[in-house]
Write a protein that holds these residues in place. Structure first.
Motif, PDB file in Angstrom:
ATOM      1  N   PHE A   2    -111.032 -36.090 -63.878  1.00  0.00           N
ATOM      2  CA  PHE A   2    -111.733 -34.867 -64.451  1.00  0.00           C
ATOM      3  C   PHE A   2    -112.458 -33.900 -63.903  1.00  0.00           C
ATOM      4  N   LYS A   3    -111.801 -32.681 -63.917  1.00  0.00           N
ATOM      5  CA  LYS A   3    -112.493 -31.582 -62.841  1.00  0.00           C
ATOM      6  C   LYS A   3    -112.552 -30.298 -63.551  1.00  0.00           C
ATOM      7  N   ILE A   4    -113.677 -29.660 -63.387  1.00  0.00           N
ATOM      8  CA  ILE A   4    -113.982 -28.271 -64.124  1.00  0.00           C
ATOM      9  C   ILE A   4    -114.120 -27.342 -62.552  1.00  0.00           C
ATOM     10  N   ASP A   5    -113.326 -26.385 -62.443  1.00  0.00           N
ATOM     11  CA  ASP A   5    -113.235 -25.664 -61.439  1.00  0.00           C
ATOM     12  C   ASP A   5    -114.425 -24.392 -61.559  1.00  0.00           C
ATOM     13  N   SER A   6    -114.404 -23.673 -60.725  1.00  0.00           N
ATOM     14  CA  SER A   6    -115.393 -22.400 -60.687  1.00  0.00           C
ATOM     15  C   SER A   6    -115.111 -21.546 -61.639  1.00  0.00           C
ATOM     16  N   ASN A   7    -113.815 -21.400 -62.179  1.00  0.00           N
ATOM     17  CA  ASN A   7    -113.362 -20.404 -63.307  1.00  0.00           C
ATOM     18  C   ASN A   7    -113.586 -21.274 -64.745  1.00  0.00           C
ATOM     19  N   GLN A   8    -114.208 -22.291 -64.839  1.00  0.00           N
ATOM     20  CA  GLN A   8    -114.234 -23.163 -65.890  1.00  0.00           C
ATOM     21  C   GLN A   8    -113.112 -23.510 -66.498  1.00  0.00           C
ATOM     22  N   THR A   9    -111.986 -23.735 -65.735  1.00  0.00           N
ATOM     23  CA  THR A   9    -110.806 -24.414 -66.194  1.00  0.00           C
ATOM     24  C   THR A   9    -110.966 -26.103 -66.066  1.00  0.00           C
ATOM     25  N   ILE A  10    -110.558 -26.718 -67.050  1.00  0.00           N
ATOM     26  CA  ILE A  10    -110.815 -27.944 -67.031  1.00  0.00           C
ATOM     27  C   ILE A  10    -109.332 -28.674 -66.896  1.00  0.00           C
ATOM     28  N   LYS A  11    -109.314 -29.575 -65.916  1.00  0.00           N
ATOM     29  CA  LYS A  11    -108.365 -30.515 -65.755  1.00  0.00           C
ATOM     30  C   LYS A  11    -108.697 -32.183 -66.067  1.00  0.00           C
ATOM     31  N   MET A  12    -107.863 -32.642 -66.936  1.00  0.00           N
ATOM     32  CA  MET A  12    -108.360 -33.957 -67.239  1.00  0.00           C
ATOM     33  C   MET A  12    -107.031 -34.859 -67.598  1.00  0.00           C
ATOM     34  N   SER A  13    -107.319 -36.141 -67.276  1.00  0.00           N
ATOM     35  CA  SER A  13    -106.177 -37.382 -67.587  1.00  0.00           C
ATOM     36  C   SER A  13    -105.960 -37.653 -68.729  1.00  0.00           C
ATOM     37  N   LYS A  14    -104.991 -37.771 -69.302  1.00  0.00           N
ATOM     38  CA  LYS A  14    -104.810 -37.846 -70.950  1.00  0.00           C
ATOM     39  C   LYS A  14    -105.587 -39.304 -71.003  1.00  0.00           C
ATOM     40  N   GLY A  15    -106.466 -39.526 -72.145  1.00  0.00           N
ATOM     41  CA  GLY A  15    -106.699 -40.866 -72.237  1.00  0.00           C
ATOM     42  C   GLY A  15    -107.998 -41.383 -71.671  1.00  0.00           C
ATOM     43  N   ASP A  16    -108.760 -40.620 -70.996  1.00  0.00           N
ATOM     44  CA  ASP A  16    -110.058 -41.010 -70.307  1.00  0.00           C
ATOM     45  C   ASP A  16    -111.187 -40.696 -71.102  1.00  0.00           C
ATOM     46  N   ASP A  17    -112.384 -41.630 -70.632  1.00  0.00           N
ATOM     47  CA  ASP A  17    -113.576 -41.388 -71.044  1.00  0.00           C
ATOM     48  C   ASP A  17    -114.308 -40.465 -70.222  1.00  0.00           C
ATOM     49  N   VAL A  18    -114.565 -39.173 -70.710  1.00  0.00           N
ATOM     50  CA  VAL A  18    -115.317 -38.272 -69.972  1.00  0.00           C
ATOM     51  C   VAL A  18    -116.310 -37.718 -70.808  1.00  0.00           C
ATOM     52  N   LYS A  19    -117.679 -37.247 -69.860  1.00  0.00           N
ATOM     53  CA  LYS A  19    -118.771 -36.700 -70.366  1.00  0.00           C
ATOM     54  C   LYS A  19    -119.172 -35.871 -69.552  1.00  0.00           C
ATOM     55  N   PHE A  20    -119.825 -34.657 -69.967  1.00  0.00           N
ATOM     56  CA  PHE A  20    -120.547 -33.526 -69.285  1.00  0.00           C
ATOM     57  C   PHE A  20    -121.559 -32.506 -70.101  1.00  0.00           C
ATOM     58  N   PRO A  21    -122.276 -32.131 -69.328  1.00  0.00           N
ATOM     59  CA  PRO A  21    -123.347 -31.373 -69.895  1.00  0.00           C
ATOM     60  C   PRO A  21    -122.697 -29.855 -70.185  1.00  0.00           C
ATOM     61  N   VAL A  22    -123.522 -29.272 -71.220  1.00  0.00           N
ATOM     62  CA  VAL A  22    -123.094 -27.628 -71.278  1.00  0.00           C
ATOM     63  C   VAL A  22    -124.667 -27.050 -71.342  1.00  0.00           C
ATOM     64  N   PHE A  23    -124.695 -26.185 -70.205  1.00  0.00           N
ATOM     65  CA  PHE A  23    -125.669 -25.429 -70.143  1.00  0.00           C
ATOM     66  C   PHE A  23    -125.753 -24.217 -70.963  1.00  0.00           C
ATOM     67  N   LEU A  24    -126.565 -24.049 -71.983  1.00  0.00           N
ATOM     68  CA  LEU A  24    -126.537 -22.904 -72.778  1.00  0.00           C
ATOM     69  C   LEU A  24    -127.345 -21.883 -72.217  1.00  0.00           C
ATOM     70  N   ASN A  25    -127.028 -20.708 -71.796  1.00  0.00           N
ATOM     71  CA  ASN A  25    -127.769 -19.813 -70.959  1.00  0.00           C
ATOM     72  C   ASN A  25    -128.154 -18.778 -71.947  1.00  0.00           C
ATOM     73  N   GLN A  26    -129.602 -18.531 -72.138  1.00  0.00           N
ATOM     74  CA  GLN A  26    -130.133 -17.563 -72.983  1.00  0.00           C
ATOM     75  C   GLN A  26    -130.598 -16.231 -72.184  1.00  0.00           C
ATOM     76  N   GLY A  27    -130.416 -16.162 -70.956  1.00  0.00           N
ATOM     77  CA  GLY A  27    -130.763 -15.333 -70.070  1.00  0.00           C
ATOM     78  C   GLY A  27    -129.403 -14.663 -69.564  1.00  0.00           C
ATOM     79  N   THR A  28    -129.459 -14.026 -68.417  1.00  0.00           N
ATOM     80  CA  THR A  28    -128.159 -13.415 -67.935  1.00  0.00           C
ATOM     81  C   THR A  28    -127.569 -14.225 -66.952  1.00  0.00           C
ATOM     82  N   SER A  29    -126.518 -13.780 -66.166  1.00  0.00           N
ATOM     83  CA  SER A  29    -125.746 -14.465 -65.177  1.00  0.00           C
ATOM     84  C   SER A  29    -126.547 -14.398 -64.144  1.00  0.00           C
ATOM     85  N   LEU A  30    -127.373 -13.363 -63.523  1.00  0.00           N
ATOM     86  CA  LEU A  30    -128.028 -13.181 -62.719  1.00  0.00           C
ATOM     87  C   LEU A  30    -129.457 -13.940 -62.579  1.00  0.00           C
TER      88      LEU A  30
END
Length: 161
Positions: A2-30
């Motif tokens: 399982f990988k998420i690159d800097s462009n937010q592209t996900i690569k994952m193996s079929k049938g794997d157990d995966v978990k990852f957090p999602v940061f919800l940004n209420q600010g700006t990118s800066l």
């Protein structure tokens, strides 16, 4: 794998157990500012996978609720509901989880994913109902645009090119 690159592209193996957090940004990118998720406020996170040319009908949609419920829906009519799942981490971020049955029936291919969140509208004050409970107003935010997700075979990393 399982990988998420800097462009937010996900690569994952079929049938794997995966978990990852999602940061919800209420600010700006800066100046990012975390949108905290608390239990039982009625917030939800939607993770959908689509074919690259069909954005109207997700082939997999997972809904993560702040009350510990996870709803998995597939385009073939399959639906499951699990309760008692820890969907929020110590930083008050939603946690996305994949189980083997979520991707086992997907072909090795590139797809598109999108994440949306149903969150409390902070610009509208909650209203107290007759039972003394607060009622919130919600908005849906797009967390990610449509981005690539690659479902690959387990032996992908062992191939010699």
């Amino acid at each position: 794998m399982f990988k998420i690159d800097s462009n937010q592209t996900i690569k994952m193996s079929k049938g794997d157990d995966v978990k990852f957090p999602v940061f919800l940004n209420q600010g700006t990118s800066l100046t990012p500012l975390r949108y905290p998720i608390y239990e039982n406020m009625g917030c939800e996170l939607y993770f959908s996978i689509y074919y690259r040319n069909d954005f109207d009908n997700p082939i997999l949609k997972k809904t993560f609720k702040d009350n510990g419920e996870v709803v998995t829906e597939k385009s073939n009519g399959y639906k499951s509901v699990k309760t008692g799942v820890d969907n929020i981490n110590e930083n008050n971020d939603f946690i996305i989880r994949f189980e083997p049955e979520d991707t086992n029936d997907l072909n090795e291919d590139s797809y598109v994913y999108q994440i949306k969140a149903l969150i409390v509208d902070k610009d509208v004050e909650p209203v107290e109902n007759e039972e003394g409970q607060l009622t919130y107003t919600y908005i849906i935010n797009t967390v990610t645009n449509r981005l690539p997700i690659y479902i690959i075979d387990d032996d992908y990393g062992r191939r010699i090119w």
